[in-house]
Write an enzyme that holds these catalytic residues in place. Structure first.
Site, short mmCIF file in Angstrom:
data_model
loop_
_atom_site.label_atom_id
_atom_site.label_comp_id
_atom_site.label_asym_id
_atom_site.label_seq_id
_atom_site.Cartn_x
_atom_site.Cartn_y
_atom_site.Cartn_z
N SER A 149 0.94 -1.23 0.02
CA SER A 149 -0.04 -0.19 0.27
C SER A 149 0.85 0.99 -0.11
CB SER A 149 -0.85 0.37 1.34
OG SER A 149 -1.30 1.27 1.19
N TYR A 162 -1.78 -0.71 10.48
CA TYR A 162 -2.65 -1.60 8.81
C TYR A 162 -0.72 -0.70 8.64
CZ TYR A 162 -3.67 -1.44 4.34
OH TYR A 162 -3.95 -1.11 3.30
#
Length: 267
Positions: A149, A162
């Site tokens: 990401s 995350y």
């Protein structure tokens, strides 16, 4: 200058035929995972589609059959690390995609959720890679694609688990690249910005609460604030990048991160 006919150099036309290859895709029931599974199957790979969502996998398998591809659903919770490692045995291509998200400030972040996020998004990829490498090494060829990401390259507030998991995945991917290079195995991170997936749709509600904003403002004012291209990435765009990384022409792309972020990291 190297000519297209130089021995050992693939021809200039990209070979998208993955016939005879077995690919394992985690988090395959929806979003990026579903798009990757369908695209790899359409290119001829036999796809092991792993997810804990049995209904989603059933739908995926039907879509794969309609498209003429081979998708084998496998219901698996990646917190079962031994089962995850066993599932990767014999895979030629491994796409580590499964993920989850919770948006909370650190002082309010539940420790058990932090642990689960790191288990699914970092420890499980390690175990999957560990399970896949013996076969890849034995045949002298393999592709590991880790769906990271922008948050593997940048941090955002309220996403401690995350961001920590994705940063760890970046390091794991680079280490796998260094170890795999002598064996014909590549390892690459693909780093999309916000993708049109159920995970992002749930984030909009979480971000609205965290920032005290109405949901209709979150997309433009929070999620896409740092992106030069003001739209979500489509799952199919990510899948095309993943497919390319599995081709012979991508054999020299390893140990790096490929940003599909609309210019976010250009800042």
């Amino acid at each position: 200058m190297t000519s297209p006919t130089t021995p050992g150099v693939p021809p200039p036309v990209v070979d998208l035929d993955l016939g005879g290859r077995t690919a394992l895709v985690t988090g395959a029931a929806s979003g990026i995972g579903r798009a990757c599974a369908l695209r790899l199957a359409a290119a001829g790979a036999k796809v092991r589609a792993v997810d804990r969502d049995a209904d989603g996998l059933e739908t995926l398998a039907a879509l794969g059959t309609e498209a003429g591809g081979a998708v084998e659903p496998q219901v698996l919770d990646l917190t079962d690390l031994d089962a995850a490692e066993a599932a990767a045995a014999g895979a030629d291509i491994l796409v580590n995609n499964a993920g989850l998200q919770l948006v909370r400030p650190i002082e309010a972040f539940p420790p058990d959720v932090f642990h689960t996020v790191l288990t699914v998004m970092l420890e499980a990829p390690f175990r999957l890679i560990r399970g896949a490498l013996p076969h890849m090494y034995a045949q002298g060829w393999g592709r590991i694609v880790n769906i990271s990401s922008v948050h593997g390259l940048r941090a955002s507030a309220f996403k401690s688990a995350y961001v920590a998991a994705k940063h760890g995945l970046e390091g794991l991917s680079k280490t796998a690249a260094l170890e795999g290079a002598p064996h014909g195995v590549t390892s690459v991170c693909v780093n999309p910005g916000y993708v049109r997936t159920p995970l992002v749709e749930r984030q909009i509600a979480d971000q609205a609460a965290a920032h005290s904003l109405p949901e209709d403002q979150v997309l433009a004012d929070v999620l896409l604030k740092d992106s030069a291209v003001k739209r979500l990435v489509e799952p199919e765009e990510v899948a095309e990048a993943v497919l390319y990384l599995c081709t012979p022409q991508a054999a020299f792309i390893t140990g790096t991160s490929i940003a599909l972020d609309g210019g976010w990291t250009a800042h």
